[in-house]
Design a protein around this motif. Structure first.
Motif, short mmCIF file in Angstrom:
data_model
loop_
_atom_site.label_atom_id
_atom_site.label_comp_id
_atom_site.label_asym_id
_atom_site.label_seq_id
_atom_site.Cartn_x
_atom_site.Cartn_y
_atom_site.Cartn_z
N GLY A 72 0.68 -1.30 0.07
CA GLY A 72 -0.07 -0.03 0.10
C GLY A 72 0.79 1.10 0.11
N LEU A 73 0.29 2.28 -0.39
CA LEU A 73 0.68 3.66 -0.27
C LEU A 73 -0.01 4.44 0.76
CD1 LEU A 73 0.81 4.66 -3.94
CD2 LEU A 73 2.84 4.15 -2.66
N LEU A 74 0.70 4.74 1.85
CA LEU A 74 0.05 5.46 2.93
C LEU A 74 0.44 7.08 2.81
CD1 LEU A 74 1.55 3.26 5.54
CD2 LEU A 74 -0.70 3.08 4.47
N PHE A 75 -0.89 7.73 3.24
CA PHE A 75 -0.55 9.15 3.04
C PHE A 75 -1.01 9.77 4.43
CE2 PHE A 75 -1.95 7.41 -0.93
CZ PHE A 75 -1.25 8.25 -1.95
N HIS A 76 -0.28 10.71 4.80
CA HIS A 76 -0.52 11.42 6.01
C HIS A 76 -2.13 11.73 6.50
CE1 HIS A 76 0.71 13.81 9.53
NE2 HIS A 76 -0.15 14.75 9.17
N PRO A 77 -2.44 11.34 7.38
CA PRO A 77 -1.95 10.85 8.69
C PRO A 77 -1.49 9.71 8.99
CG PRO A 77 -4.17 11.47 9.20
CD PRO A 77 -4.16 11.47 7.62
N ASP A 78 -1.92 8.71 8.04
CA ASP A 78 -1.43 7.30 8.33
C ASP A 78 -0.36 6.58 8.30
OD1 ASP A 78 -4.58 6.85 9.00
OD2 ASP A 78 -4.81 7.07 6.57
N THR A 79 0.57 7.45 7.97
CA THR A 79 2.13 7.28 7.77
C THR A 79 2.69 7.23 9.30
OG1 THR A 79 2.62 9.45 7.47
CG2 THR A 79 2.33 8.19 5.30
N HIS A 81 5.62 8.18 9.57
CA HIS A 81 6.39 9.52 9.79
C HIS A 81 5.80 10.44 9.07
CE1 HIS A 81 9.75 7.12 12.01
NE2 HIS A 81 9.40 6.17 10.95
N TRP A 82 6.05 11.69 9.31
CA TRP A 82 5.62 12.90 8.61
C TRP A 82 6.67 13.17 7.39
CZ3 TRP A 82 2.33 15.53 5.81
CH2 TRP A 82 2.55 16.88 5.48
N TRP A 83 6.53 13.11 6.01
CA TRP A 83 7.31 13.17 5.03
C TRP A 83 7.30 14.29 4.27
CZ3 TRP A 83 10.70 9.70 6.07
CH2 TRP A 83 10.49 8.48 6.52
N GLY A 84 6.39 14.96 4.38
CA GLY A 84 6.19 16.44 3.83
C GLY A 84 4.82 16.32 2.70
N ASN A 120 -0.51 12.41 -8.03
CA ASN A 120 0.31 13.51 -7.71
C ASN A 120 1.33 13.38 -6.57
OD1 ASN A 120 -0.96 15.20 -9.71
ND2 ASN A 120 -2.56 15.81 -8.34
N VAL A 121 2.00 12.38 -6.44
CA VAL A 121 2.93 12.09 -5.63
C VAL A 121 3.99 12.50 -6.26
CG1 VAL A 121 4.01 10.22 -4.30
CG2 VAL A 121 1.64 10.44 -4.26
N ASN A 122 5.03 13.20 -5.32
CA ASN A 122 6.44 13.41 -6.11
C ASN A 122 7.56 12.84 -5.03
OD1 ASN A 122 5.30 15.59 -7.73
ND2 ASN A 122 5.34 16.81 -5.61
N GLU A 123 7.27 12.14 -4.11
CA GLU A 123 8.30 11.40 -3.44
C GLU A 123 7.69 10.25 -2.61
OE1 GLU A 123 11.17 15.26 -1.83
OE2 GLU A 123 9.48 14.63 -0.64
N ILE A 124 8.36 9.26 -2.73
CA ILE A 124 7.91 8.00 -2.03
C ILE A 124 8.91 7.70 -0.85
CG2 ILE A 124 7.04 5.66 -2.15
CD1 ILE A 124 5.95 6.34 -4.95
N TYR A 125 8.48 7.52 0.22
CA TYR A 125 9.35 7.03 1.30
C TYR A 125 9.16 5.61 1.79
CZ TYR A 125 10.79 11.82 1.71
OH TYR A 125 11.07 13.34 1.39
N ALA A 126 10.05 4.85 2.16
CA ALA A 126 9.73 3.69 2.75
C ALA A 126 10.80 3.58 4.06
CB ALA A 126 9.85 2.50 1.91
#
Length: 169
Positions: A72-79, A81-84, A120-126
């Motif tokens: 899955g791809l998680l988006f704030h606030p479900d991440t 960490h806060w990635w921006g 519209n995602v510019n960065e993906i963190y893991a």
């Protein structure tokens, strides 16, 4: 949404998947390395399907009609960490019986493409625990680069080290 790869189908989780999810998620080699407790019952697994796995862009990884993991791809606030702004967090796990088949990579690839091209995602963190070399290899193969080292807290209140990696559009 349903996404097909050469070996897998990514589809939304269904309540009827609870027993199968429990089979894999009760394994103590799965949840704790990903930061969640092993499931204790089919009811636990059903609750996870209805809550955590019902979030947008969360998919069952299905092989031969069996849900063998989750991506899955998680988006704030479900991440975790806060990635921006404009960022998402990639998460995945595969049932231990299916480790070593490249399925985490295969399931993540189309989700990354979807994130960059349609969401519209510019960065993906893991992130992965420092001892989880399997996850590190998956992320490197996907093109992720080292971002930082973090300290996180698990469901038992224990602190652990993890490495964050980043992939840019």
């Amino acid at each position: 949404m349903i996404i097909k790869t050469s070996n897998l189908i990514l589809r939304p989780w269904e309540e009827s998947d609870a027993e199968c999810l429990y089979h894999f998620a009760k394994n103590p080699n799965i949840g704790p390395i990903a930061g969640w407790p092993p499931h204790e019952s089919v009811e636990d697994s059903l609750n996870i399907i209805k809550t955590v796995f019902s979030k947008r862009e969360t998919y069952a990884i299905v092989k031969d009609d069996i849900p063998i993991g989750c991506v899955g791809l998680l988006f704030h606030p479900d991440t975790n960490h806060w990635w921006g702004e404009g960022a998402a967090e990639l998460g995945y796990w595969i049932g231990e019986e299916y480790w070593g088949n490249n399925y985490a990579f295969e399931a993540s690839k189309p989700l990354i493409k979807r994130a960059f091209n349609e969401l519209n995602v510019n960065e993906i963190y893991a992130s992965y625990r420092v001892e989880n070399m399997q996850s590190k290899r998956v992320l490197e193969k996907l093109g992720f680069k080292y971002y930082s080292e973090l300290v996180n807290e698990n469901y038992l209140g224990e602190f652990f080290r993890e490495v964050a990696m980043k992939l840019e559009k």
